[in-house]
Every structure is written in C-alpha cells, then in structure tokens.
Design an enzyme around this catalytic site. Sequence first.
Site, PDB file in Angstrom:
ATOM      1  N   ARG A  68       2.786  -6.198   9.065  1.00 62.35           N
ATOM      2  CA  ARG A  68       2.046  -5.066   9.633  1.00 62.35           C
ATOM      3  C   ARG A  68       2.628  -4.625  10.976  1.00 62.35           C
ATOM      4  O   ARG A  68       2.680  -3.435  11.279  1.00 62.35           O
ATOM      5  CB  ARG A  68       0.561  -5.410   9.733  1.00 62.35           C
ATOM      6  CG  ARG A  68      -0.128  -5.288   8.367  1.00 62.35           C
ATOM      7  CD  ARG A  68      -1.502  -5.876   8.358  1.00 62.35           C
ATOM      8  NE  ARG A  68      -2.280  -5.480   7.187  1.00 62.35           N
ATOM      9  CZ  ARG A  68      -3.404  -6.074   6.816  1.00 62.35           C
ATOM     10  NH1 ARG A  68      -3.880  -7.102   7.508  1.00 62.35           N
ATOM     11  NH2 ARG A  68      -4.061  -5.663   5.753  1.00 62.35           N
TER      12      ARG A  68
ATOM     13  N   GLU B 212      -9.489 -10.880  -7.517  1.00 63.22           N
ATOM     14  CA  GLU B 212      -8.518  -9.790  -7.343  1.00 63.22           C
ATOM     15  C   GLU B 212      -7.334  -9.923  -8.308  1.00 63.22           C
ATOM     16  O   GLU B 212      -6.840  -8.923  -8.821  1.00 63.22           O
ATOM     17  CB  GLU B 212      -8.033  -9.769  -5.886  1.00 63.22           C
ATOM     18  CG  GLU B 212      -9.148  -9.348  -4.936  1.00 63.22           C
ATOM     19  CD  GLU B 212      -8.756  -9.399  -3.464  1.00 63.22           C
ATOM     20  OE1 GLU B 212      -7.605  -9.789  -3.150  1.00 63.22           O
ATOM     21  OE2 GLU B 212      -9.592  -9.053  -2.627  1.00 63.22           O
TER      22      GLU B 212
ATOM     23  N   THR C  22      -5.227  -7.109  10.719  1.00 61.80           N
ATOM     24  CA  THR C  22      -5.586  -5.853  10.031  1.00 61.80           C
ATOM     25  C   THR C  22      -5.102  -4.636  10.817  1.00 61.80           C
ATOM     26  O   THR C  22      -4.567  -3.693  10.241  1.00 61.80           O
ATOM     27  CB  THR C  22      -7.122  -5.781   9.869  1.00 61.80           C
ATOM     28  OG1 THR C  22      -7.559  -6.986   9.229  1.00 61.80           O
ATOM     29  CG2 THR C  22      -7.532  -4.587   9.033  1.00 61.80           C
TER      30      THR C  22
ATOM     31  N   ARG D 252      -1.395 -14.241   4.325  1.00 60.19           N
ATOM     32  CA  ARG D 252      -2.143 -13.609   5.432  1.00 60.19           C
ATOM     33  C   ARG D 252      -1.347 -13.735   6.741  1.00 60.19           C
ATOM     34  O   ARG D 252      -1.356 -12.829   7.572  1.00 60.19           O
ATOM     35  CB  ARG D 252      -3.525 -14.260   5.596  1.00 60.19           C
ATOM     36  CG  ARG D 252      -4.459 -14.098   4.405  1.00 60.19           C
ATOM     37  CD  ARG D 252      -5.025 -12.714   4.238  1.00 60.19           C
ATOM     38  NE  ARG D 252      -5.825 -12.282   5.360  1.00 60.19           N
ATOM     39  CZ  ARG D 252      -6.532 -11.153   5.379  1.00 60.19           C
ATOM     40  NH1 ARG D 252      -6.533 -10.352   4.314  1.00 60.19           N
ATOM     41  NH2 ARG D 252      -7.217 -10.798   6.429  1.00 60.19           N
TER      42      ARG D 252
ATOM     43  N   PHE E  88     -15.816   3.358   6.814  1.00 55.44           N
ATOM     44  CA  PHE E  88     -14.459   3.793   6.488  1.00 55.44           C
ATOM     45  C   PHE E  88     -14.180   3.755   4.988  1.00 55.44           C
ATOM     46  O   PHE E  88     -13.037   3.985   4.566  1.00 55.44           O
ATOM     47  CB  PHE E  88     -13.430   2.951   7.255  1.00 55.44           C
ATOM     48  CG  PHE E  88     -13.500   1.460   6.990  1.00 55.44           C
ATOM     49  CD1 PHE E  88     -12.938   0.909   5.844  1.00 55.44           C
ATOM     50  CD2 PHE E  88     -14.128   0.610   7.890  1.00 55.44           C
ATOM     51  CE1 PHE E  88     -12.992  -0.451   5.599  1.00 55.44           C
ATOM     52  CE2 PHE E  88     -14.189  -0.758   7.654  1.00 55.44           C
ATOM     53  CZ  PHE E  88     -13.626  -1.289   6.506  1.00 55.44           C
TER      54      PHE E  88
ATOM     55  N   ASN F 278      -2.086   0.362   6.660  1.00 55.32           N
ATOM     56  CA  ASN F 278      -1.587  -0.890   7.238  1.00 55.32           C
ATOM     57  C   ASN F 278      -0.712  -1.715   6.288  1.00 55.32           C
ATOM     58  O   ASN F 278      -0.684  -2.940   6.352  1.00 55.32           O
ATOM     59  CB  ASN F 278      -2.732  -1.708   7.844  1.00 55.32           C
ATOM     60  CG  ASN F 278      -3.744  -2.155   6.825  1.00 55.32           C
ATOM     61  OD1 ASN F 278      -3.620  -1.836   5.643  1.00 55.32           O
ATOM     62  ND2 ASN F 278      -4.739  -2.911   7.252  1.00 55.32           N
TER      63      ASN F 278
ATOM     64  N   LYS G 205       0.832  -1.213   0.000  1.00 51.55           N
ATOM     65  CA  LYS G 205       0.000   0.000   0.000  1.00 51.55           C
ATOM     66  C   LYS G 205       0.873   1.272   0.000  1.00 51.55           C
ATOM     67  O   LYS G 205       2.087   1.207   0.249  1.00 51.55           O
ATOM     68  CB  LYS G 205      -0.940  -0.044   1.213  1.00 51.55           C
ATOM     69  CG  LYS G 205      -1.951  -1.202   1.151  1.00 51.55           C
ATOM     70  CD  LYS G 205      -2.941  -1.105   2.312  1.00 51.55           C
ATOM     71  CE  LYS G 205      -3.962  -2.232   2.279  1.00 51.55           C
ATOM     72  NZ  LYS G 205      -4.976  -2.077   3.345  1.00 51.55           N
TER      73      LYS G 205
ATOM     74  N   TYR H 269     -12.342  -2.455  -3.865  1.00 54.32           N
ATOM     75  CA  TYR H 269     -12.874  -2.619  -2.505  1.00 54.32           C
ATOM     76  C   TYR H 269     -14.412  -2.587  -2.466  1.00 54.32           C
ATOM     77  O   TYR H 269     -14.984  -2.282  -1.409  1.00 54.32           O
ATOM     78  CB  TYR H 269     -12.308  -1.532  -1.589  1.00 54.32           C
ATOM     79  CG  TYR H 269     -10.909  -1.835  -1.078  1.00 54.32           C
ATOM     80  CD1 TYR H 269     -10.662  -2.930  -0.241  1.00 54.32           C
ATOM     81  CD2 TYR H 269      -9.830  -1.020  -1.407  1.00 54.32           C
ATOM     82  CE1 TYR H 269      -9.389  -3.202   0.239  1.00 54.32           C
ATOM     83  CE2 TYR H 269      -8.541  -1.290  -0.927  1.00 54.32           C
ATOM     84  CZ  TYR H 269      -8.335  -2.385  -0.106  1.00 54.32           C
ATOM     85  OH  TYR H 269      -7.081  -2.664   0.379  1.00 54.32           O
TER      86      TYR H 269
ATOM     87  N   HIS I 140      -2.076  -5.485   1.483  1.00 52.66           N
ATOM     88  CA  HIS I 140      -3.344  -6.177   1.276  1.00 52.66           C
ATOM     89  C   HIS I 140      -3.016  -7.597   0.834  1.00 52.66           C
ATOM     90  O   HIS I 140      -2.045  -7.814   0.111  1.00 52.66           O
ATOM     91  CB  HIS I 140      -4.164  -5.492   0.169  1.00 52.66           C
ATOM     92  CG  HIS I 140      -5.307  -6.341  -0.300  1.00 52.66           C
ATOM     93  ND1 HIS I 140      -6.525  -6.362   0.343  1.00 52.66           N
ATOM     94  CD2 HIS I 140      -5.384  -7.256  -1.304  1.00 52.66           C
ATOM     95  CE1 HIS I 140      -7.312  -7.245  -0.257  1.00 52.66           C
ATOM     96  NE2 HIS I 140      -6.648  -7.798  -1.265  1.00 52.66           N
TER      97      HIS I 140
HETATM   98  P1  IDP Z   1      -7.757  -7.004   5.631  1.00 53.27           P
HETATM   99  O1  IDP Z   1      -7.038  -5.992   4.769  1.00 53.27           O
HETATM  100  O2  IDP Z   1      -6.895  -7.443   6.798  1.00 53.27           O
HETATM  101  O3  IDP Z   1      -8.323  -8.149   4.846  1.00 53.27           O
HETATM  102  P2  IDP Z   1     -10.478  -5.938   5.847  1.00 53.27           P
HETATM  103  O4  IDP Z   1     -11.359  -6.089   7.037  1.00 53.27           O
HETATM  104  O5  IDP Z   1     -10.825  -6.701   4.605  1.00 53.27           O
HETATM  105  O6  IDP Z   1      -8.972  -6.231   6.309  1.00 53.27           O
HETATM  106  O7  IDP Z   1     -10.459  -4.384   5.504  1.00 53.27           O
HETATM  107  C1  IDP Z   1      -9.897  -3.909   4.308  1.00 53.27           C
HETATM  108  C2  IDP Z   1      -9.054  -2.684   4.596  1.00 53.27           C
HETATM  109  O8  IDP Z   1      -9.894  -1.624   5.035  1.00 53.27           O
HETATM  110  C3  IDP Z   1      -8.028  -2.855   5.727  1.00 53.27           C
HETATM  111  O9  IDP Z   1      -6.819  -3.437   5.313  1.00 53.27           O
HETATM  112  C4  IDP Z   1      -7.828  -1.417   6.172  1.00 53.27           C
HETATM  113  O10 IDP Z   1      -6.888  -0.761   5.320  1.00 53.27           O
HETATM  114  C5  IDP Z   1      -9.191  -0.810   5.957  1.00 53.27           C
HETATM  115  N1  IDP Z   1      -9.932  -0.763   7.226  1.00 53.27           N
HETATM  116  C6  IDP Z   1     -10.497  -1.789   7.898  1.00 53.27           C
HETATM  117  N2  IDP Z   1     -11.098  -1.359   9.023  1.00 53.27           N
HETATM  118  C7  IDP Z   1     -10.893  -0.023   9.057  1.00 53.27           C
HETATM  119  C8  IDP Z   1     -11.275   1.006   9.982  1.00 53.27           C
HETATM  120  O11 IDP Z   1     -11.931   0.764  10.995  1.00 53.27           O
HETATM  121  N3  IDP Z   1     -10.867   2.271   9.664  1.00 53.27           N
HETATM  122  C9  IDP Z   1     -10.155   2.585   8.541  1.00 53.27           C
HETATM  123  N4  IDP Z   1      -9.783   1.630   7.647  1.00 53.27           N
HETATM  124  C10 IDP Z   1     -10.148   0.363   7.911  1.00 53.27           C
END
Ligand code: IDP
Length: 141
Positions: A104, A128, A93, A87, A59, A114, A11, A51, A117
């Site tokens: 991370r 994807e 996350t 993963r 968010f 973070n 990212k 997304y 992805h």
């Molecule tokens: P993942 O990337 O670990 O699979 P997901 O729940 O699929 O996590 O969420 C996708 C992305 O959305 C996360 O990697 C993060 O960048 C963003 N995200 C998730 N939760 C939040 C939040 O509460 N605030 C801001 N961004 C968030």
Amino acid sequence: MANQRTLSIIKPDAVAKNVIGEIYSRFEKAGLKIVAAKMLHLSKEQAEGFYAEHKERGFFGELVGFMTSGPVMVQVLEGDDAIAKNRELMGATNPKEAAPGTIRADFAQSIDANAVHGSDSPESAEREVAYFFSSDEICPR
Ligand code: IDP
C-alpha cells in the site's frame, strides 16, 4: 507455524497501474504460494456480498463503486502464517499510514483506492476463499 490459506484481491487501481506482477513477486518472495487465481470484473451484487460486514458503514457505497470500477485479480495464497504474512506485506488500510516498503505504501493512493485486500482472520479467510473459489479450483502444491 500453521499452514494457512488467505484470500487476496488486487483492486482496480493496482490492476489499472499494471502492477499485478510486481505484487505477485512480493507474495512469492515472502514464501507465499499462489494456489488459485482469476481475473474478474465484479458486479455490484458480488461486491456488496463480499463486503457485507461493512454494509452499515458510511463508505459502503463508495467502496462498492470503487470495487466495481474495473477488473480485479483474485487469488488464494498459501503458506506458513499466510493470513498475517499477507497483511504485513499489504501495510495499513490508509496508505499514508502504511510502513515503507509495503504494497500500500508503494502502490496505493488513498484509503479507498488502496491497491489490495487480504483476509484478516481464519474465519474471514475461509468465507472469502469460498466466496470466489470452489475446492476444485484450488491447486495446493
Ligand atoms: P482492510 O482492507 O485493511 O482490512 P477494512 O477496515 O476492513 O480495511 O476496510 C475495508 C476497505 O474499505 C478498505 O480496504 C478500504 O478500501 C475501504 N475503506 C475503509 N475505510 C474507508 C474510508 O474511510 N473511506 C473509504 N473507504 C474506506
């Protein structure tokens, strides 16, 4: 274990930190092969489409804004159990909850910025990978 492909994105925060090579090294040390890669600066439309499953989340706007804030490095990783292995390398996350030694934990600063992805299931991996790469851009080895 099944040979799989998964989509990985480094990212904008991690690209800006200049740690693409360090993250690639973790993939390779874990036995994952990079079989396709490209650097892109995502448009708003590309990020929203990628997304789409999070469209209704509070968010979403913040996520799209972040993912379009600078270039990303997008790659296809291939190997045994590649989806779960990636993963595991990524960590949780929220970097505050990510296990020590994960990407991370080491490179991310917040739940939105973070670092990486990774596809979370065979179905999302298929969608994807196809979102970013045509089959002739993938070079299995
Ligand atoms: P993942 O990337 O670990 O699979 P997901 O729940 O699929 O996590 O969420 C996708 C992305 O959305 C996360 O990697 C993060 O960048 C963003 N995200 C998730 N939760 C939040 C939040 O509460 N605030 C801001 N961004 C968030």
